[in-house]
Scaffold this active site. Structure first.
Site, PDB file in Angstrom:
ATOM      1  N   ASP A   1      -8.886 -20.362   7.747  1.00 55.12           N
ATOM      2  CA  ASP A   1     -10.301 -20.712   7.890  1.00 55.12           C
ATOM      3  C   ASP A   1     -10.652 -21.359   9.218  1.00 55.12           C
ATOM      4  OD1 ASP A   1     -11.099 -19.848   5.314  1.00 55.12           O
ATOM      5  OD2 ASP A   1     -10.065 -21.579   4.477  1.00 55.12           O
TER       6      ASP A   1
ATOM      7  N   HIS B   1     -11.936 -23.673  -1.545  1.00 54.60           N
ATOM      8  CA  HIS B   1     -11.392 -22.298  -1.524  1.00 54.60           C
ATOM      9  C   HIS B   1     -12.094 -21.542  -0.393  1.00 54.60           C
ATOM     10  CE1 HIS B   1      -9.471 -18.740  -2.827  1.00 54.60           C
ATOM     11  NE2 HIS B   1      -9.998 -18.544  -4.015  1.00 54.60           N
TER      12      HIS B   1
ATOM     13  N   HIS C   1      -2.411 -26.418   3.917  1.00 55.13           N
ATOM     14  CA  HIS C   1      -2.423 -25.342   2.929  1.00 55.13           C
ATOM     15  C   HIS C   1      -1.474 -25.682   1.792  1.00 55.13           C
ATOM     16  CE1 HIS C   1      -2.225 -21.284   1.267  1.00 55.13           C
ATOM     17  NE2 HIS C   1      -3.360 -21.077   1.915  1.00 55.13           N
TER      18      HIS C   1
END
Ligand SMILES: CC(C)(COP(=O)(O)OP(=O)(O)OC[C@H]1O[C@@H](n2cnc3c(N)ncnc32)[C@H](O)[C@@H]1OP(=O)(O)O)[C@@H](O)C(=O)NCCC(=O)NCCS
Length: 382
Positions: A318, A226, A265
């Site tokens: 990210d 996460h 994702h």
């Protein structure tokens, strides 16, 4: 009936299960679109600021000038944590991961709030605002202590993102640094029924207080599947080291079936819209320093899209966020707490929304163990 026995389908990880309804945020994974209360996050990132986005998430509409002033004033008034929180952060010191310190500090906040045991929605909202207001100073202090420097108190003249930067880095940001910080917080403010948001809802659904819900969410965000992925993405780009080395090193990692951090994702099967915006800022901010890092990342992206783009694998939020935080002067271990500073408004807004129409979460598990009853054998006879 507690134990289901007739082999119904198990939704591992609750994948695809619709567990609640919301009108706070929407993710369209096929179109690559993210919106908060109907506003495209790209528009908000370009034209709004974090305080306004936080109000939007919390109250469902863009604030009028008067509402905005009142909200900003309230956040600034509440921005400084009590001395006991700073003391706790100093006491925990630099040996503990900043996400653990943050989880403990947020939990500790309840001890200086007389509403901490209230189930009343207005009190829950008050606690939420207190958390939104204080999180930048808490994460800023954690960053300072973690990097062996003195804690800096909030400067109430600065905006939310600029103040966070100031309390973390120690200098007031220039307009571009301020804009980049603000954009990063906006882009992390909400994102569907992700694991940390869901965990906050589970806690609030028991009628526990907002500090408990946010403490739960922070614990959930800590994991590398996460919030922790941005730290690992930057370390991976650094370890690949140069655009020239990318092809060979990626090939080796793929052969070992390693996941390439910052790619793929659960929801987006096209380019993550947040990554698209952050990539432009990464390009800008690495012009002076860290250029090799950006060029390496760019080469990794090119190779990954060639290889896995057809499977819907693209950079996620990210991949470029860590590089930006690094260039702004943040330590790698503080990347996930920065995520929490952005996400606090989404967690709070969704927890309040759920509490307003509450239903205790209580799913079932398929029992696959021994049904018995087995004979109990005393310990000395086993
Ligand atoms: C996020 C993640 C868990 C999603 O996983 P998922 O929903 O199972 O991914 P998909 O089903 O779309 O994957 C399709 C294929 O691409 C591969 N793939 C997905 N992400 C990949 C990655 N980061 N690196 C290499 N291969 C990847 C999968 O193994 C799968 O291969 P297969 O067809 O041979 O089985 C996964 O992409 C991942 O672990 N990414 C890295 C961690 C990360 O950046 N997390 C932050 C998310 S915001």
């Amino acid at each position: 009936m507690e134990n289901v026995t007739d082999k119904p389908e198990v939704h591992r990880g609750l994948e695809g299960v619709i567990a609640a309804s919301t009108n706070i945020g929407y993710v369209d994974g096929q179109a690559g679109m993210l919106s908060y209360r109907g506003f495209d996050v790209k528009t908000l990132a370009e034209q709004s600021n974090y305080e306004e986005v936080s109000f939007l998430l919390m109250y469902g509409h863009l604030p009028t000038e008067e509402e905005y002033k009142k909200y900003v004033t309230k956040l600034r008034e509440l921005s400084e944590p009590d001395a006991n929180i700073y003391e706790l952060i100093r006491k925990i010191g630099a040996k503990t991961h900043p996400m653990s310190t943050l989880r403990t500090a947020v939990s500790y906040m309840a001890s200086s709030d007389s509403r901490e045991n209230s189930e009343n929605l207005q009190d829950q909202e008050g606690m939420a605002i207190n958390l939104i207001a204080k999180l930048p100073a808490i994460v800023g202090a954690i960053h300072r202590v973690y990097s062996g420097r003195d804690i800096i108190l909030p400067d109430r003249e600065l905006g939310y993102a600029a103040n966070f930067f100031y309390m973390s880095i120690g200098t007031r940001p220039d307009p571009m640094e301020s804009k980049i910080m603000d954009t990063a917080l906006i882009l992390h403010a909400d994102h569907g029924m992700n694991a940390s948001t869901f965990s906050a809802l589970v806690t609030i659904s028991t009628l526990a207080d907002m500090y408990s819900a946010i403490t739960t969410a922070i614990g959930t965000l800590k994991g590398s599947l996460h919030g922790g992925a941005n730290e690992r993405a930057l370390r991976m780009i650094q370890s690949i080291g140069s655009p020239e080395a990318a092809e060979e090193k990626l090939k080796n990692m793929m052969e070992k079936k390693e996941k390439i951090m910052g790619f793929g994702h659960r929801v987006y099967k096209v380019y993550d819209p947040r990554a698209k915006i952050l990539k432009q800022y990464a390009d800008y901010i690495t012009q002076k320093n860290d250029r090799n890092l950006y060029l390496t990342a760019n080469r990794i992206e090119e190779l990954m899209i060639n290889k896995l783009g057809s499977k819907g694998i693209f950079p996620n939020v990210d991949f470029y966020s860590g590089m930006i935080y690094n260039a702004l002067g943040f330590k790698t271990e503080i990347f996930t707490p920065i995520f929490a500073v952005g996400r606090i408004s989404g967690w709070a807004a969704r927890s309040l929304e759920y509490a307003g129409d509450n239903k205790l979460f209580r799913p079932k598990a398929l029992y696959t163990g021994e049904k018995g009853p087995l004979k109990y054998v005393p310990i000395h006879e086993r």
